[in-house]
Design an enzyme around this catalytic site. Structure first.
Site, PDB file in Angstrom:
ATOM      1  CG  ASP A 186      -7.415  10.287  -6.371  1.00 23.00           C
ATOM      2  OD1 ASP A 186      -6.810  10.964  -5.515  1.00 23.00           O
ATOM      3  OD2 ASP A 186      -8.144  10.794  -7.245  1.00 23.00           O
ATOM      4  CG  ASP A 224      -1.757   1.145   1.426  1.00 21.91           C
ATOM      5  OD1 ASP A 224      -1.640   2.119   0.647  1.00 21.91           O
ATOM      6  OD2 ASP A 224      -2.581   1.132   2.371  1.00 21.91           O
ATOM      7  CB  ILE A 225       1.497   3.812  -2.607  1.00 22.40           C
ATOM      8  CG1 ILE A 225       2.725   4.612  -3.034  1.00 22.40           C
ATOM      9  CG2 ILE A 225       0.235   4.656  -2.643  1.00 22.40           C
ATOM     10  CD1 ILE A 225       2.722   4.997  -4.512  1.00 22.40           C
ATOM     11  CB  VAL A 243     -10.572   3.529 -12.638  1.00 23.41           C
ATOM     12  CG1 VAL A 243     -11.753   4.211 -13.322  1.00 23.41           C
ATOM     13  CG2 VAL A 243     -10.973   3.083 -11.251  1.00 23.41           C
TER      14      VAL A 243
HETATM   15  N1  APR Z   1      -1.344   1.493  -3.028  1.00 22.30           N
HETATM   16  C1  APR Z   1      -0.761   1.199  -4.218  1.00 22.30           C
HETATM   17  N2  APR Z   1      -1.452   0.951  -5.333  1.00 22.30           N
HETATM   18  C2  APR Z   1      -2.806   0.986  -5.244  1.00 22.30           C
HETATM   19  C3  APR Z   1      -3.494   1.280  -4.042  1.00 22.30           C
HETATM   20  C4  APR Z   1      -2.700   1.539  -2.895  1.00 22.30           C
HETATM   21  N3  APR Z   1      -3.248   1.819  -1.721  1.00 22.30           N
HETATM   22  N4  APR Z   1      -4.829   1.220  -4.294  1.00 22.30           N
HETATM   23  C5  APR Z   1      -4.974   0.895  -5.593  1.00 22.30           C
HETATM   24  N5  APR Z   1      -3.770   0.746  -6.163  1.00 22.30           N
HETATM   25  C6  APR Z   1      -3.404   0.392  -7.549  1.00 22.30           C
HETATM   26  C7  APR Z   1      -4.406  -0.349  -8.391  1.00 22.30           C
HETATM   27  O1  APR Z   1      -4.385  -1.725  -8.060  1.00 22.30           O
HETATM   28  C8  APR Z   1      -3.860  -0.101  -9.781  1.00 22.30           C
HETATM   29  O2  APR Z   1      -2.804  -1.011 -10.049  1.00 22.30           O
HETATM   30  O3  APR Z   1      -3.202   1.594  -8.273  1.00 22.30           O
HETATM   31  C9  APR Z   1      -3.231   1.291  -9.661  1.00 22.30           C
HETATM   32  C10 APR Z   1      -3.971   2.381 -10.396  1.00 22.30           C
HETATM   33  O4  APR Z   1      -5.357   2.173 -10.321  1.00 22.30           O
HETATM   34  P1  APR Z   1      -6.396   3.353 -10.047  1.00 22.30           P
HETATM   35  O5  APR Z   1      -6.258   3.842  -8.652  1.00 22.30           O
HETATM   36  O6  APR Z   1      -7.726   2.881 -10.484  1.00 22.30           O
HETATM   37  O7  APR Z   1      -5.849   4.556 -11.011  1.00 22.30           O
HETATM   38  P2  APR Z   1      -6.051   4.822 -12.582  1.00 22.30           P
HETATM   39  O8  APR Z   1      -6.248   3.592 -13.375  1.00 22.30           O
HETATM   40  O9  APR Z   1      -4.922   5.747 -12.958  1.00 22.30           O
HETATM   41  O10 APR Z   1      -7.419   5.612 -12.640  1.00 22.30           O
HETATM   42  C11 APR Z   1      -7.491   6.923 -12.131  1.00 22.30           C
HETATM   43  O11 APR Z   1      -9.307   6.416 -10.702  1.00 22.30           O
HETATM   44  O12 APR Z   1     -10.123   6.728  -8.617  1.00 22.30           O
HETATM   45  C12 APR Z   1      -9.906   7.283  -9.749  1.00 22.30           C
HETATM   46  O13 APR Z   1      -9.611   9.580  -9.118  1.00 22.30           O
HETATM   47  C13 APR Z   1      -9.025   8.507  -9.825  1.00 22.30           C
HETATM   48  O14 APR Z   1     -10.383   9.084 -11.642  1.00 22.30           O
HETATM   49  C14 APR Z   1      -9.103   8.646 -11.281  1.00 22.30           C
HETATM   50  C15 APR Z   1      -8.929   7.233 -11.776  1.00 22.30           C
END
Ligand code: APR
Length: 184
Positions: A34, A10-11, A126
């Protein structure tokens, strides 16, 4: 650069100078990483994001660009917000925009004297970017920034540590494989 590391986790728990957020253009939170970052940083992060000027209505950070805020309640000093492309078919400039996210985030980290930065797998949730393609771009851009340091381009602090923080073990395995055999 000191090291390129690939970790699973978890980042929001990482003690680094900057963590990168995969945000959207409005920069006011969302789901995925996010949402996790906003929850862990506390409401001050939302307030700080609100103060980032809009470049056009509803857009604080255009796709491919990056913005920086403090990390507030996070162990990280800063959050660097970047907006990855929504993946359509790979023919709409997605790879160039994703590469720009990594370049711009690294440049902003260097400008703010960060010695360590952690990236999530931008756009691969997403936004639907195929993980393997996205990982190749991420690794290529970070490695290019490392060699650029030798020619004194200002987008990499000497000795900066770069961490790829994969949320799943499966994602980590893909990164590990690409780093070990970039052409394979
Ligand atoms: N730590 C690390 N990585 C994470 C965490 C976390 N706590 N939570 C989720 N991830 C990973 C996901 O598994 C995925 O591999 O982050 C990566 C990116 O996924 P998303 O968060 O869905 O980001 P993205 O595909 O860039 O979509 C961005 O999603 O929630 C919205 O506001 C955001 O609209 C924007 C969109």
């Amino acid at each position: 650069m000191k090291a390129l590391q690939i970790v699973q986790g978890d980042i929001t728990t990482l003690t680094v100078d900057a963590i990168v957020n995969a945000a959207n253009q409005m920069m006011l939170g969302g789901g995925g990483v996010d949402g996790a970052i906003h929850r862990a940083a506390g409401p001050e992060l939302y307030e700080a994001c609100l103060k980032v000027p809009e470049v056009r209505p509803g857009v604080r950070c255009p796709t491919g660009e990056a913005r920086i805020t403090p990390g507030f309640r996070l162990p990280a000093k800063f959050v660097i917000h970047t907006v990855g492309p929504v993946y359509r078919d790979g023919l709409h400039g997605e790879s160039e925009l994703l590469a720009a996210c990594y370049r711009n985030a690294l440049a902003l980290a260097a400008e703010n004297a960060c010695r360590s930065i952690a990236f999530p797998c931008i756009s691969t949730g997403v936004y639907g970017y195929p993980l393997e393609d996205a990982a190749r771009i991420a690794i290529r851009e970070v490695q290019a920034a490392v060699s650029a340091r030798a020619s004194a381009r200002p987008d990499m602090t000497p000795d900066m540590e770069v961490i790829f923080c994969c949320f799943s073990e499966r994602d980590k395995q893909v990164y590990d494989r690409i780093v070990q055999a970039p052409g394979g």
